[in-house]
Write a protein that holds these residues in place. Structure first.
Motif, PDB file in Angstrom:
ATOM      1  N   LYS A   4       0.798  -1.066   0.021  1.00 34.14           N
ATOM      2  CA  LYS A   4      -0.031  -0.137   0.038  1.00 34.14           C
ATOM      3  C   LYS A   4       0.853   1.276  -0.052  1.00 34.14           C
ATOM      4  CE  LYS A   4      -4.175   1.644   2.301  1.00 34.14           C
ATOM      5  NZ  LYS A   4      -4.998   1.064   3.438  1.00 34.14           N
ATOM      6  N   ASP A   8       1.420   4.239  -2.469  1.00 33.87           N
ATOM      7  CA  ASP A   8       1.186   5.648  -2.699  1.00 33.87           C
ATOM      8  C   ASP A   8       2.166   6.463  -3.321  1.00 33.87           C
ATOM      9  OD1 ASP A   8      -0.892   5.323  -0.670  1.00 33.87           O
ATOM     10  OD2 ASP A   8       0.158   5.384   0.957  1.00 33.87           O
ATOM     11  N   THR A  11       1.522   6.327  -7.079  1.00 37.16           N
ATOM     12  CA  THR A  11       0.180   7.248  -7.345  1.00 37.16           C
ATOM     13  C   THR A  11       0.790   8.576  -7.366  1.00 37.16           C
ATOM     14  OG1 THR A  11      -1.184   5.668  -6.467  1.00 37.16           O
ATOM     15  CG2 THR A  11      -2.105   7.953  -6.953  1.00 37.16           C
ATOM     16  N   ARG A  25      -6.819   8.029  -3.057  1.00 37.28           N
ATOM     17  CA  ARG A  25      -6.353   6.920  -2.071  1.00 37.28           C
ATOM     18  C   ARG A  25      -7.659   6.735  -1.022  1.00 37.28           C
ATOM     19  NH1 ARG A  25      -3.567   3.205  -3.783  1.00 37.28           N
ATOM     20  NH2 ARG A  25      -2.320   2.688  -1.727  1.00 37.28           N
TER      21      ARG A  25
END
Length: 53
Positions: A4, A8, A11, A25
């Motif tokens: 995850k 992040d 992204t 998110r």
């Protein structure tokens, strides 16, 4: 969790905006900023968790 955090960063590099990434998110901008800061402070820990899966 490590995946995850890497997502992040990916992204953020694509979108180039903390507030837009936070929205994408589904977290607040301040929570997203804290996650990025924590991840940046300990990159080896994150990387080792991903590698050892």
């Amino acid at each position: 969790m490590a995946i995850k955090w890497l997502e992040d960063f990916i992204t953020l590099s694509r979108v180039q905006s903390f507030s837009r990434v936070a929205e994408e998110r589904h977290v607040t901008q301040s929570a997203f900023s804290r996650r990025i800061r924590k991840t940046a402070e300990r990159p080896f820990v994150i990387f080792s968790k991903v590698v050892h899966r």
